[in-house]
Design a protein around this motif. Structure first.
Motif, PDB file in Angstrom:
ATOM      1  N   UNK A 113       0.839  -1.203   0.000  1.00  0.00           N
ATOM      2  CA  UNK A 113       0.000   0.000   0.000  1.00  0.00           C
ATOM      3  C   UNK A 113       0.876   1.256   0.000  1.00  0.00           C
ATOM      4  N   UNK A 114       0.258   2.378  -0.280  1.00  0.00           N
ATOM      5  CA  UNK A 114       0.960   3.646  -0.182  1.00  0.00           C
ATOM      6  C   UNK A 114       1.644   4.104  -1.442  1.00  0.00           C
ATOM      7  N   UNK A 115       1.424   3.411  -2.535  1.00  0.00           N
ATOM      8  CA  UNK A 115       2.109   3.776  -3.771  1.00  0.00           C
ATOM      9  C   UNK A 115       1.314   4.765  -4.584  1.00  0.00           C
ATOM     10  N   UNK A 116       1.800   5.107  -5.726  1.00  0.00           N
ATOM     11  CA  UNK A 116       2.975   4.542  -6.366  1.00  0.00           C
ATOM     12  C   UNK A 116       4.264   5.192  -5.857  1.00  0.00           C
ATOM     13  N   UNK A 117       5.368   4.478  -6.069  1.00  0.00           N
ATOM     14  CA  UNK A 117       6.663   5.070  -5.729  1.00  0.00           C
ATOM     15  C   UNK A 117       6.897   6.338  -6.553  1.00  0.00           C
ATOM     16  N   UNK A 118       7.729   7.194  -6.049  1.00  0.00           N
ATOM     17  CA  UNK A 118       8.015   8.464  -6.720  1.00  0.00           C
ATOM     18  C   UNK A 118       9.158   8.349  -7.727  1.00  0.00           C
ATOM     19  N   UNK A 119       9.949   7.268  -7.645  1.00  0.00           N
ATOM     20  CA  UNK A 119      11.137   7.147  -8.499  1.00  0.00           C
ATOM     21  C   UNK A 119      11.435   5.675  -8.767  1.00  0.00           C
ATOM     22  N   UNK A 120      11.929   5.399  -9.961  1.00  0.00           N
ATOM     23  CA  UNK A 120      12.379   4.064 -10.361  1.00  0.00           C
ATOM     24  C   UNK A 120      13.763   4.236 -10.966  1.00  0.00           C
ATOM     25  N   UNK A 121      14.698   3.374 -10.630  1.00  0.00           N
ATOM     26  CA  UNK A 121      16.064   3.515 -11.153  1.00  0.00           C
ATOM     27  C   UNK A 121      16.152   3.209 -12.642  1.00  0.00           C
ATOM     28  N   UNK A 122      15.170   2.534 -13.193  1.00  0.00           N
ATOM     29  CA  UNK A 122      15.105   2.258 -14.635  1.00  0.00           C
ATOM     30  C   UNK A 122      13.653   2.416 -15.086  1.00  0.00           C
ATOM     31  N   UNK A 123      13.454   3.136 -16.179  1.00  0.00           N
ATOM     32  CA  UNK A 123      12.106   3.391 -16.702  1.00  0.00           C
ATOM     33  C   UNK A 123      12.083   3.144 -18.207  1.00  0.00           C
ATOM     34  N   UNK A 124      10.911   3.225 -18.786  1.00  0.00           N
ATOM     35  CA  UNK A 124      10.782   3.031 -20.228  1.00  0.00           C
ATOM     36  C   UNK A 124      11.503   4.122 -21.008  1.00  0.00           C
ATOM     37  N   UNK A 146      14.453  -4.860 -20.458  1.00  0.00           N
ATOM     38  CA  UNK A 146      13.083  -4.960 -19.941  1.00  0.00           C
ATOM     39  C   UNK A 146      13.111  -5.606 -18.550  1.00  0.00           C
ATOM     40  N   UNK A 147      13.943  -6.627 -18.376  1.00  0.00           N
ATOM     41  CA  UNK A 147      14.065  -7.259 -17.060  1.00  0.00           C
ATOM     42  C   UNK A 147      14.639  -6.285 -16.028  1.00  0.00           C
ATOM     43  N   UNK A 148      15.540  -5.406 -16.447  1.00  0.00           N
ATOM     44  CA  UNK A 148      16.075  -4.383 -15.544  1.00  0.00           C
ATOM     45  C   UNK A 148      14.974  -3.419 -15.112  1.00  0.00           C
ATOM     46  N   UNK A 149      14.106  -3.043 -16.039  1.00  0.00           N
ATOM     47  CA  UNK A 149      12.963  -2.189 -15.696  1.00  0.00           C
ATOM     48  C   UNK A 149      12.038  -2.926 -14.725  1.00  0.00           C
ATOM     49  N   UNK A 150      11.808  -4.219 -14.958  1.00  0.00           N
ATOM     50  CA  UNK A 150      10.971  -5.008 -14.047  1.00  0.00           C
ATOM     51  C   UNK A 150      11.585  -5.065 -12.647  1.00  0.00           C
ATOM     52  N   UNK A 151      12.892  -5.305 -12.574  1.00  0.00           N
ATOM     53  CA  UNK A 151      13.585  -5.328 -11.275  1.00  0.00           C
ATOM     54  C   UNK A 151      13.451  -3.995 -10.558  1.00  0.00           C
ATOM     55  N   UNK A 152      13.655  -2.909 -11.288  1.00  0.00           N
ATOM     56  CA  UNK A 152      13.554  -1.569 -10.699  1.00  0.00           C
ATOM     57  C   UNK A 152      12.141  -1.293 -10.208  1.00  0.00           C
ATOM     58  N   UNK A 153      11.156  -1.808 -10.917  1.00  0.00           N
ATOM     59  CA  UNK A 153       9.760  -1.610 -10.539  1.00  0.00           C
ATOM     60  C   UNK A 153       9.451  -2.318  -9.230  1.00  0.00           C
ATOM     61  N   UNK A 154       9.833  -3.584  -9.143  1.00  0.00           N
ATOM     62  CA  UNK A 154       9.605  -4.346  -7.905  1.00  0.00           C
ATOM     63  C   UNK A 154      10.387  -3.713  -6.749  1.00  0.00           C
ATOM     64  N   UNK A 155      11.607  -3.357  -7.002  1.00  0.00           N
ATOM     65  CA  UNK A 155      12.462  -2.736  -5.973  1.00  0.00           C
ATOM     66  C   UNK A 155      11.813  -1.469  -5.400  1.00  0.00           C
ATOM     67  N   UNK A 156      11.326  -0.605  -6.257  1.00  0.00           N
ATOM     68  CA  UNK A 156      10.722   0.653  -5.788  1.00  0.00           C
ATOM     69  C   UNK A 156       9.418   0.414  -5.030  1.00  0.00           C
ATOM     70  N   UNK A 157       8.602  -0.515  -5.509  1.00  0.00           N
ATOM     71  CA  UNK A 157       7.365  -0.811  -4.772  1.00  0.00           C
ATOM     72  C   UNK A 157       7.697  -1.427  -3.416  1.00  0.00           C
TER      73      UNK A 157
END
Length: 162
Positions: A113-124, A146-157
């Protein structure tokens, strides 16, 4: 629109790139996928990561499943995610009532809860677009990005839990 877009930033916190905002990159990726089956292999990851980084464009009821799908892929690999997707599609064929089977994803953490994150280390917006393509240096390199973007997404959430 979010406050970030008002200051020239995307919902995910990224500044626009040569192709525009992340939405422009996302639509360009989807368009290129249609003509490139090798690229399409990462479609589920693209969709899940994009909507988790840009949830204002997503239906909220799917975000938890998309978060779990990213975790499954990062834990067990793209082939495992593709098998789960194929099983889902097979279960919804032949005029059956649509089924949304989350059992294969039950071992993974729910969307914090509380998202979305404000920053992702890798984006589209970080995807390189060369010679009119996202795969100019090959499908495996594209898949890794694409996998790096997925990792960054999970990490930020996940960072929202701390």
């Amino acid at each position: 629109m979010t406050d970030r877009s008002a200051v020239g930033r995307c919902e995910c916190g990224a500044a626009a790139g040569p192709l525009g905002t992340c939405a422009d990159y996302y639509h360009a990726v989807l368009s290129e996928e249609q003509a490139d089956p090798g690229m399409y292999r990462w479609h589920a990851l693209v969709v899940c990561a994009y909507f988790l980084q840009h949830p204002s464009g997503a239906h909220p009821k799917y975000l938890d499943g998309q978060f779990r799908q990213l975790q499954l892929c990062l834990d067990r690999g793209l082939d495992a995610l593709l098998r789960v997707g194929a099983r889902q599609v097979a279960g919804n064929r032949h005029g059956r009532r649509p089924v949304h089977d989350l059992e294969p994803l039950s071992a993974y953490a729910p969307l914090p809860p509380g998202g979305p994150p404000r920053h992702f280390r890798a984006t589209f917006r970080d995807l390189p677009f060369r010679d009119g393509s996202f795969v100019s240096d090959g499908h495996q390199a594209y898949g890794h990005r694409i996998e790096t973007i997925a990792e960054a997404t999970v990490e930020s959430w996940r960072s929202l839990q701390t």
